[in-house]
Design an enzyme around this catalytic site. Structure first.
Site, mmCIF file in Angstrom:
data_model
loop_
_atom_site.group_PDB
_atom_site.id
_atom_site.type_symbol
_atom_site.label_atom_id
_atom_site.label_comp_id
_atom_site.label_asym_id
_atom_site.label_seq_id
_atom_site.Cartn_x
_atom_site.Cartn_y
_atom_site.Cartn_z
ATOM 1 N N LYS A 40 34.467 76.314 -109.450
ATOM 2 C CA LYS A 40 36.007 76.622 -109.056
ATOM 3 C C LYS A 40 36.053 75.818 -107.879
ATOM 4 C CE LYS A 40 35.929 80.487 -105.657
ATOM 5 N NZ LYS A 40 36.577 81.586 -105.341
ATOM 6 N N LYS A 56 23.820 69.282 -90.813
ATOM 7 C CA LYS A 56 22.783 68.323 -90.279
ATOM 8 C C LYS A 56 23.109 66.668 -90.040
ATOM 9 C CE LYS A 56 21.372 71.812 -90.471
ATOM 10 N NZ LYS A 56 21.610 73.198 -91.067
ATOM 11 N N VAL A 272 29.830 85.094 -87.654
ATOM 12 C CA VAL A 272 29.108 86.389 -87.242
ATOM 13 C C VAL A 272 28.486 86.612 -88.375
ATOM 14 C CG1 VAL A 272 30.748 86.784 -85.279
ATOM 15 C CG2 VAL A 272 31.629 87.388 -87.684
ATOM 16 N N ALA A 322 19.605 77.948 -98.387
ATOM 17 C CA ALA A 322 19.710 77.407 -99.837
ATOM 18 C C ALA A 322 18.384 77.255 -100.648
ATOM 19 C CB ALA A 322 20.316 75.802 -99.299
ATOM 20 N N HIS A 446 -3.819 59.992 -87.677
ATOM 21 C CA HIS A 446 -3.724 60.148 -86.169
ATOM 22 C C HIS A 446 -2.662 58.940 -85.785
ATOM 23 C CE1 HIS A 446 -4.412 60.454 -81.969
ATOM 24 N NE2 HIS A 446 -4.759 59.070 -81.857
HETATM 25 C C1 FAD Z 1 27.306 75.735 -91.638
HETATM 26 C C2 FAD Z 1 26.263 76.335 -92.384
HETATM 27 C C3 FAD Z 1 24.830 75.507 -92.281
HETATM 28 C C4 FAD Z 1 23.820 75.914 -93.219
HETATM 29 N N1 FAD Z 1 22.914 75.478 -93.000
HETATM 30 C C5 FAD Z 1 21.575 75.824 -93.816
HETATM 31 C C6 FAD Z 1 20.371 75.188 -93.705
HETATM 32 O O1 FAD Z 1 20.078 74.373 -92.842
HETATM 33 N N2 FAD Z 1 19.531 75.570 -94.715
HETATM 34 C C7 FAD Z 1 19.745 76.514 -95.579
HETATM 35 O O2 FAD Z 1 18.622 76.948 -96.417
HETATM 36 N N3 FAD Z 1 20.748 77.103 -95.793
HETATM 37 C C8 FAD Z 1 21.939 76.902 -94.890
HETATM 38 N N4 FAD Z 1 23.091 77.094 -94.985
HETATM 39 C C9 FAD Z 1 23.202 78.644 -96.004
HETATM 40 C C10 FAD Z 1 23.504 77.711 -97.430
HETATM 41 O O3 FAD Z 1 24.379 76.848 -97.545
HETATM 42 C C11 FAD Z 1 23.445 78.922 -98.417
HETATM 43 O O4 FAD Z 1 22.444 79.861 -98.289
HETATM 44 C C12 FAD Z 1 23.712 78.343 -99.868
HETATM 45 O O5 FAD Z 1 24.711 77.278 -100.042
HETATM 46 C C13 FAD Z 1 23.703 79.441 -100.739
HETATM 47 O O6 FAD Z 1 23.524 78.793 -102.201
HETATM 48 P P1 FAD Z 1 24.655 79.408 -103.396
HETATM 49 O O7 FAD Z 1 23.899 78.676 -104.650
HETATM 50 O O8 FAD Z 1 24.001 80.906 -103.370
HETATM 51 O O9 FAD Z 1 25.937 79.518 -103.324
HETATM 52 P P2 FAD Z 1 26.834 78.657 -102.621
HETATM 53 O O10 FAD Z 1 26.447 77.415 -102.019
HETATM 54 O O11 FAD Z 1 27.779 79.159 -101.637
HETATM 55 O O12 FAD Z 1 27.756 78.051 -103.908
HETATM 56 C C14 FAD Z 1 28.451 78.778 -104.802
HETATM 57 C C15 FAD Z 1 29.556 78.227 -105.425
HETATM 58 O O13 FAD Z 1 30.114 79.072 -106.478
HETATM 59 C C16 FAD Z 1 31.516 78.737 -106.574
HETATM 60 N N5 FAD Z 1 32.210 79.885 -107.022
HETATM 61 C C17 FAD Z 1 32.226 80.813 -106.524
HETATM 62 N N6 FAD Z 1 33.122 81.886 -107.072
HETATM 63 C C18 FAD Z 1 33.226 81.406 -108.349
HETATM 64 C C19 FAD Z 1 33.768 81.782 -109.533
HETATM 65 N N7 FAD Z 1 34.523 83.110 -109.762
HETATM 66 N N8 FAD Z 1 34.069 80.813 -110.503
HETATM 67 C C20 FAD Z 1 33.433 79.567 -110.262
HETATM 68 N N9 FAD Z 1 33.013 79.211 -109.192
HETATM 69 C C21 FAD Z 1 32.722 80.031 -108.292
HETATM 70 C C22 FAD Z 1 31.874 78.242 -105.170
HETATM 71 O O14 FAD Z 1 32.998 77.628 -105.102
HETATM 72 C C23 FAD Z 1 30.635 77.733 -104.685
HETATM 73 O O15 FAD Z 1 30.719 76.259 -104.927
HETATM 74 C C24 FAD Z 1 24.023 77.014 -94.309
HETATM 75 C C25 FAD Z 1 25.482 77.597 -94.435
HETATM 76 C C26 FAD Z 1 26.377 77.042 -93.428
HETATM 77 C C27 FAD Z 1 27.988 77.647 -93.735
#
Ligand code: FAD
Length: 469
Positions: A40, A56, A272, A322, A446
């Protein structure tokens, strides 16, 4: 099926194209399935668009600036170093664009059908995808839910132009003179450090008794010392109470040690925690079970309580990271394709891109002791390594947790430059069932920071060369 709508059939539907969803879609397609992915927002999810990657990039830019200002020790003096923050933001957006277009190319290259819109479950074999103009039903054999999470909004800190979440902090048009960060977790610490490097006066308000909970005190102490050098004020046991927006900024009120205080800043970043995106998906239509903590309950194959529906990433238990989401994506895709794959989280690393960087994988010393394991905790400092000295970056250590009876590596913590990269060797050691001897006998080039890992293994064996026992 919805009446009046011709459903499109697919083998596997993936909802959400973040690092969980797009990886799951590609793996399922590699394994011969007809895959449709629904997104979406933007391909790449939080991670690529407003999380891991842009943060990063901002941190890297802030380091460049900071080291240009502070390399006198090495005989380098730069005058009139300035930041063009618009250009920093443009460069950061360019990095994001390259990666998100890359994801689109990978999905198309693997013949995954990309559908734009919001998905909603009709029943356990149909979803409805809606965008502004249309709606379409998809009939699937299996589904993988990968909808991620969003920032929690505190009732007394409603997001606005000056009260911002991590996405807002990543897209500021100016470097704040003063920035208040509520929440000293990894996101708050990383972004606070980046803006401190760029010249902001930063205050971190943390409700607990320390920042970066989950990391050992020895590690967080190094980060706090460094933040102090940047004039970042850390107030622990501070409960943020409310915010008043002024013409050009904010006044934040908080309680600390029984005293109410107010501080002013240009912006307040509230970080938070995050809330799983499970509330607007129609999960109740299919009867998917949730845990007490409000995430989706899954088994070791990432299968939900409904047999043909899987869930991965931030919406299932475990750390919202991620690489965890991507790992689970591969497991779910393989399980759907009939493979016996299961998750095993022992070797899952966690990293903070602070100064110094912190990284951990497997057991910490305290966790191992709590479980009654008989272990050796062997430490080697960066200060005794030639490469760290040559980089003028000697803060930190590698700590290796091994089982006393057979030397098996069961955990590691690293604080220091490149800890984020170095932790992979130790994750591999855990995955492969290696011992301290295996690491000590591996020839490390090294002079490299990798030698610190080798030397920590030698400490575990009682035979370190570069420190006196
Ligand atoms: C500022 C910040 C820094 C971060 N840094 C790190 C890091 O350095 N290393 C790390 O490992 N993690 C990091 N994270 C966490 C990481 O971004 C998340 O853990 C990761 O993105 C989760 O992946 P995901 O695939 O579960 O979901 P997401 O990346 O949240 O993706 C979910 C997707 O689903 C879509 N979606 C939701 N509902 C629907 C629906 N009903 N229909 C269609 N699409 C939908 C959303 O639009 C989104 O694009 C960070 C997070 C933030 C906020």
């Amino acid at each position: 099926m919805v009446v009046g709508d011709f459903p499109i059939e697919t083998d596997t539907i993936v909802i959400g194209a973040g690092p969980g969803g797009y990886v799951a879609a590609i793996r399922a397609a590699q394994l011969g399935q007809k895959v449709t992915i629904v997104e979406k927002g933007s391909l790449g999810g939080v991670c690529l668009n407003v999380g891991c990657i842009p943060s990063k990039a901002l941190i890297a830019a802030s380091h460049r600036y900071e080291s240009a200002l502070h390399s006198d020790d090495m005989g380098i003096k730069a005058e009139n170093v300035t930041v063009d923050f618009t250009k920093v933001q443009e460069w950061k957006a360019g990095v994001v664009k390259k990666l998100t277009s890359g994801v689109e190319g990978l999905l198309k290259g693997n013949k995954v059908e990309i559908v734009r819109g919001e998905a909603y479950f009709v029943d356990d074999h149909n979803i409805r995808v809606m965008d502004e103009n249309s709606a379409q039903t998809y009939t699937f054999k299996n589904a993988i839910i990968a909808t991620g999470s969003r920032p929690i909004e505190l009732p007394s800190f409603k997001y606005s132009k000056r009260v911002i979440d991590s996405t807002g902090a990543l897209s500021l048009e100016e470097i704040p003179n003063k920035l208040i960060v509520i929440g000293g977790g990894y996101v708050g610490t990383e972004l606070g450090t980046a803006y401190a490097n760029l010249g902001s006066e930063v205050t971190i308000l943390e409700g607990a008794d320390d920042i970066l909970s989950g990391f050992e005190k020895q590690m967080t102490a190094l980060v706090k010392r460094n933040l102090k050098k940047k004039n970042v004020e850390i107030v622990t046991k501070a409960m943020a109470k409310g915010v008043e927006e002024t013409e050009n900024g904010v006044k934040v009120t908080f309680d600390a040690k029984g005293e109410e205080k107010t501080i002013e800043a240009d912006y307040v970043l509230v970080t938070v925690g995050r809330k799983p995106n499970t509330d607007e998906l129609g999960l109740e239509q299919v009867g998917i079970k949730m845990t007490d903590r409000g995430v989706i309950e899954v088994d070791k194959q990432c299968r939900t309580s409904v047999n043909n529906i899987f869930a991965i990433g931030d919406i299932v238990p475990g750390p919202p990271l991620a690489h965890k989401a991507s790992y689970e994506g591969k497991i779910a895709a393989e399980a759907i394709s009939g493979h016996p794959s299961e998750v095993d989280y022992l070797g899952i690393p966690a990293v903070v891109f602070s100064e110094p960087e912190l990284a951990t994988v497997g057991y910490t010393e305290a966790q191992a002791k709590d479980e009654g394991l008989d272990i050796t905790a062997a430490k080697f400092p960066f200060a005794a390594n030639g490469r760290a000295l040559a980089l003028n970056n000697t803060d930190g250590f590698v700590k290796l947790i091994t089982r006393k009876d057979d030397g098996l590596v069961i955990g590691a913590q690293i604080a220091g430059p490149s800890a984020s990269d170095m932790i992979s060797e130790l994750g591999l050691a855990i995955e492969a069932g290696m011992t301290a001897e295996d690491i000590a006998m591996t020839i490390h080039a090294h002079p490299t920071l990798g030698e610190i890992t080798m030397e920590a293994a030698e400490v575990a064996l009682g035979t370190p060369i570069h420190i006196v026992k």
